[in-house]
Design an enzyme around this catalytic site. Structure first.
Site, short mmCIF file in Angstrom:
data_model
loop_
_atom_site.label_atom_id
_atom_site.label_comp_id
_atom_site.label_asym_id
_atom_site.label_seq_id
_atom_site.Cartn_x
_atom_site.Cartn_y
_atom_site.Cartn_z
N PRO A 2 -17.85 4.01 -41.74
CA PRO A 2 -17.44 4.11 -43.16
C PRO A 2 -17.92 2.90 -43.96
CG PRO A 2 -15.58 4.43 -41.67
CD PRO A 2 -16.71 3.94 -40.85
N GLU A 3 -18.51 3.17 -45.10
CA GLU A 3 -18.91 2.10 -46.01
C GLU A 3 -18.05 2.21 -47.27
OE1 GLU A 3 -23.20 1.78 -46.31
OE2 GLU A 3 -23.44 2.20 -44.18
#
Ligand SMILES: [Zn+2]
Length: 289
Positions: A2-3
């Site tokens: 996840p960014e």
């Protein structure tokens, strides 16, 4: 992994279902307890499972915000404190009325922290690979890396900060991809969005920061911010394990031009992969110079 857009998606969903709620009980998995006993510190950082439970039980959730790739939950017991969470590689929150309601078995089997809210619902943190992190902090200063993060990429000062940092002696001779992935230069831009932004800008990921003009750097920064916003709107990218709190995948991966591609989506040339800052970097040897 996840960014920023994926974390933003999670925060936007957790916020309306949790603010003002009180945590009536906290469960920590046996896996985490055993890991802590063996000194490995999985997920719960610098706090024992029992202390974590005690600290959070009875507390009220006042605010849920994102800073870079971190989720900040402002809590209040006798006094205010922060619960700071990083999703790591595969962390995911689920908002459910029972653990059985978590949509996929692989997530159900790896639930490690469960916060039971006073409305009977659960905020369950599942983490298949256990690289996620949770910290209980009195203030941000208790975990100094938080203070070193670049401004939010959508903040007014972020562009000027990026230009200064990328031109500094520490970064000017480094590959641009390494520079834009550094959280002290730009907040929240990881491998996926760095790859996409460089592809859109036709910049080779190994090009030294100093060999990019100021004008192009400004355009690159704007491309990164635009891609992050586009991805927030698309519900983030789901490469393998990202899910939102209802168990749904994002759709940004369908719009990728380069990340994970074997051939360039513009010219059809076979893509190449180089290692930069220990991450695999895909690029088109024909389009990106
Ligand atoms: Zn190409």
């Amino acid at each position: 992994m996840p960014e920023l857009p994926e974390v933003e998606g999670v925060v936007r969903q957790i916020r309306p279902v949790s603010i003002g709620k009180r945590i009536v009980s906290v469960d920590v998995s046996d896996t985490i307890r055993k890991s802590k006993q063996s000194g490995k510190e999985a997920i719960l950082k610098r706090i024992e499972a029992d202390d974590f439970q005690e600290r959070l039980t009875g507390s009220q959730i006042l605010a849920v915000e994102r800073r870079s790739k971190y989720i900040y939950m402002t809590m209040k017991n006798e006094q205010e404190f922060l619960l700071v969470n990083h999703l790591g590689m595969s962390g995911a929150w689920f908002f459910v009325d029972s653990l059985l309601a978590i949509p996929e078995d692989k997530f159900r089997r790896h639930v490690h922290v469960v916060l039971t809210l006073d409305d009977g619902n659960l905020l369950a943190f599942s983490d298949i690979r256990r690289f996620g992190e949770m910290r209980v902090l009195e203030t941000e200063a208790d975990f100094p890396p938080l203070l070193l993060m670049a401004p939010e990429p959508f903040a007014d000062e972020a562009l000027e900060w990026f230009l200064q940092q990328s031109g500094s002696p520490k970064f000017r001779n480094k590959p641009i991809k390494e520079v834009i992935m550094d959280g002290t230069v730009i907040s929240g831009c990881g491998n996926i969005y760095a790859t996409e932004a460089l592809f859109r800008m036709k910049i080779h990921p190994k090009r030294a920061a100093s060999r990019i003009s100021r004008k192009r750097k400004i355009e690159l920064f704007q491309a990164i911010a635009a891609i992050l916003l586009e991805s927030i709107d698309a519900g983030g990218s789901t490469i393998s394990d990202y899910r939102n709190i209802n168990g749904e995948s994002g759709s940004m991966q369908n719009r990728f031009g380069m990340y994970g591609k074997k051939v360039c989506t513009i010219c059809g040339t076979e893509t190449k992969t180089v290692k930069i800052a220990s991450r695999a970097s895909v690029y088109c040897p024909s389009c990106q110079k």
